[in-house]
Scaffold this active site. Structure first.
Site, PDB file in Angstrom:
ATOM      1  N   ASP A 285      -5.528   9.953  -1.658  1.00  0.00           N
ATOM      2  CA  ASP A 285      -6.684   9.383  -0.954  1.00  0.00           C
ATOM      3  C   ASP A 285      -7.806  10.410  -0.868  1.00  0.00           C
ATOM      4  OD1 ASP A 285      -5.115   7.161  -0.488  1.00  0.00           O
ATOM      5  OD2 ASP A 285      -4.499   7.839   1.505  1.00  0.00           O
TER       6      ASP A 285
HETATM    7  N1  URA Z   1       0.267   8.652   1.156  1.00  0.00           N
HETATM    8  C1  URA Z   1      -0.936   8.416   1.718  1.00  0.00           C
HETATM    9  O1  URA Z   1      -1.028   7.754   2.738  1.00  0.00           O
HETATM   10  N2  URA Z   1      -2.028   8.922   1.101  1.00  0.00           N
HETATM   11  C2  URA Z   1      -1.990   9.697   0.005  1.00  0.00           C
HETATM   12  O2  URA Z   1      -3.023  10.155  -0.483  1.00  0.00           O
HETATM   13  C3  URA Z   1      -0.721   9.953  -0.561  1.00  0.00           C
HETATM   14  C4  URA Z   1       0.391   9.416   0.026  1.00  0.00           C
END
Ligand code: URA
Length: 239
Positions: free
Chosen positions: A110
């Site tokens: 993310d």
């Molecule tokens: N889980 C999440 O919530 N975000 C990420 O970027 C990776 C794993």
């Protein structure tokens, strides 16, 4: 990445490795800008080995293909084009991003997540490490706004946790609580926002998330925003 040497026509090498367009490539060769094994190549159709090739006297970068570990900073998205957001591709050199086929990330982090990302131009490696069937372990360090309930460890390990709007339970995940608000979590799958959603299911809001390991490969001391060349063996022990 195949160990077998792939030969390229000199003009195609230039365009495939991101030096210039297909239209420009023949004249680059005819002007003597390409050499192979020390000799100038003047025929655009001559098939040459990228690992023996220089362009304008500089060796071709990533002659056998791209596979790098990258330390993603917070604030960058992993998609190729995300409106106004900066993408991780803005942080990579043109020798890596101008190539055909294009490089891509193995899975995504993310925008507000930092840490280890794999970047490659090899579709088989993307499949090998991101296919849901492969169960490659990924380790995250997570910080939550609320204290993390100790019961999460058992709930996440149970293989019975069903996330909101899903029907399949999450595969067992290993949670180790490292402080009142912090934990390390190992997942063997990669669902959308999985860590945040697993913790949200237990009343915890994630305030920071950082990936430290994929398979056997650790982020280690790789500085934020930088990358290093790796091999498939570093990730899963297989060439
Ligand atoms: N889980 C999440 O919530 N975000 C990420 O970027 C990776 C794993």
């Amino acid at each position: 990445m195949s160990a077998k040497v792939e030969l390229f026509r000199a003009d195609q090498l230039l365009s495939r490795f991101g030096y210039c367009s297909r239209r420009e490539a023949p004249s680059w060769v005819k002007r003597g800008r390409v050499s192979c094994a020390g000799g100038v190549v003047l025929d655009p159709r001559l098939r040459i080995d990228p690992s023996q090739t220089s362009v304008d006297d500089l060796p071709v970068e990533f002659p056998l293909g791209v596979l790098v570990a990258f330390h993603k900073p917070v604030g960058y998205v992993c998609s190729h084009d995300e409106g106004d957001s900066e993408t991780i591709y803005d942080l990579l050199p043109s020798s890596m991003i101008g190539r055909i086929p294009a490089v891509t990330t193995v899975g995504r982090l993310d925008k507000d997540t930092s840490g280890l990302l794999l970047i490659t131009d090899d579709g088989a490696l993307v499949h090998r490490w991101s296919s849901p069937k492969k169960h490659v372990a990924k380790v995250y360090e997570v910080t939550c706004e609320q204290p993390i309930p100790p019961a999460c460890t058992e709930i996440f390990a149970s293989g019975k946790l069903i996330l909101r709007s899903e029907t399949e339970p999450c595969l067992p995940a290993q949670l180790t609580i490292t402080g009142e608000h912090t934990a390390s979590i190992t997942l063997v799958e990669g669902r959308y926002h999985q860590v945040k959603r697993m913790l949200a299911s237990q009343g915890c809001t994630v305030t920071a998330l950082h990936r430290t390991q994929i398979g056997n490969l650790k982020l280690g001391e790789l500085p934020v925003g930088e990358w290093k060349v790796i091999t498939p063996v570093d990730v899963d022990g297989t060439p």
